[in-house]
Design an enzyme around this catalytic site. Sequence first.
Site, short mmCIF file in Angstrom:
data_model
loop_
_atom_site.label_atom_id
_atom_site.label_comp_id
_atom_site.label_asym_id
_atom_site.label_seq_id
_atom_site.Cartn_x
_atom_site.Cartn_y
_atom_site.Cartn_z
CB SER A 12 -10.92 -15.08 -20.89
OG SER A 12 -11.82 -14.03 -21.14
CG LEU A 91 -32.67 -13.59 -22.26
CD1 LEU A 91 -34.05 -13.20 -22.78
CD2 LEU A 91 -32.03 -12.42 -21.53
CG HIS A 108 -23.12 -6.23 -21.67
ND1 HIS A 108 -23.51 -7.26 -22.52
CD2 HIS A 108 -23.17 -5.09 -22.41
CE1 HIS A 108 -23.79 -6.75 -23.70
NE2 HIS A 108 -23.59 -5.44 -23.67
C1 GAR Z 1 -17.19 -11.24 -22.21
O1 GAR Z 1 -16.68 -10.14 -22.90
C2 GAR Z 1 -18.53 -10.89 -21.57
O2 GAR Z 1 -18.57 -9.55 -21.13
C3 GAR Z 1 -19.47 -11.10 -22.72
O3 GAR Z 1 -19.02 -12.29 -23.32
C4 GAR Z 1 -17.60 -12.35 -23.20
C5 GAR Z 1 -17.22 -13.73 -22.69
O4 GAR Z 1 -15.83 -13.90 -22.76
N1 GAR Z 1 -20.84 -11.20 -22.27
C6 GAR Z 1 -21.88 -10.70 -22.92
O5 GAR Z 1 -21.80 -10.16 -24.01
C7 GAR Z 1 -23.22 -10.85 -22.20
N2 GAR Z 1 -24.24 -10.16 -22.88
P1 GAR Z 1 -15.13 -15.10 -21.95
O6 GAR Z 1 -15.88 -16.38 -22.30
O7 GAR Z 1 -13.72 -15.13 -22.44
O8 GAR Z 1 -15.22 -14.79 -20.47
#
Ligand code: GAR
Length: 193
Positions: A12, A91, A108
């Site tokens: 997203s 990572l 994050h």
């Molecule tokens: C997001 O909330 C991002 O901040 C988080 O994963 C989600 C991905 O959502 N990232 C972390 O936790 C990194 N440590 P998306 O695939 O819908 O963009």
Amino acid sequence: MKIAVFASGSGSNAEAIIQATRARSLQAEVALVICDKQGAKVVERAASYDIPVYEYIPKNFASKVAYEEDIVQQLKENQIDFIVLAGYMRLIGTTLLAAYEGRIVNIHPSLLPAFAGLDAIGQAFEAGVKVTGVTVHYVDEGMDTGPIIAQEAVQVEINDTRESLTKKIQAVEHKLYPETLQAIFSLHKVEGE
Ligand code: GAR
């Protein structure tokens, strides 16, 4: 500015960034999406905008160095200037860090340094904090460490559930990430002049 978005899941944030580039509120081109998880929804999303996707299977490589060397080659072939991590749950190693020093950012879903690592929204919810939020930061070798570029707070209301909190945080992410990238890129432009 040609960027590659790295993602492992829904995508997203990747989509919000792509839409901002198409609307020209973000002056950059998402020229490549890199995905390390087969069947991730981000692949479909990128395809719907005709953006090339490089999918790789980490365990098919002998080492982290080997798959990151392969990724660097993809990035060079596509003339990528900047790497944007958007839900990339892996990572970044020394190979990628050396090739794109100072040019890798991450988002994050917490106010770092609080609640680093997996399920940051769940961690904040369980801890009972009244304020959490979103952080955009430069990437170093640590997990959700590296210099902070932007943060936005999100209030946790008494009747919030994990789901409602997740929705509020995602709404902030989808706005904050493209805006922060635009701010970074305008700075790069000035520096490059
Ligand atoms: C997001 O909330 C991002 O901040 C988080 O994963 C989600 C991905 O959502 N990232 C972390 O936790 C990194 N440590 P998306 O695939 O819908 O963009």
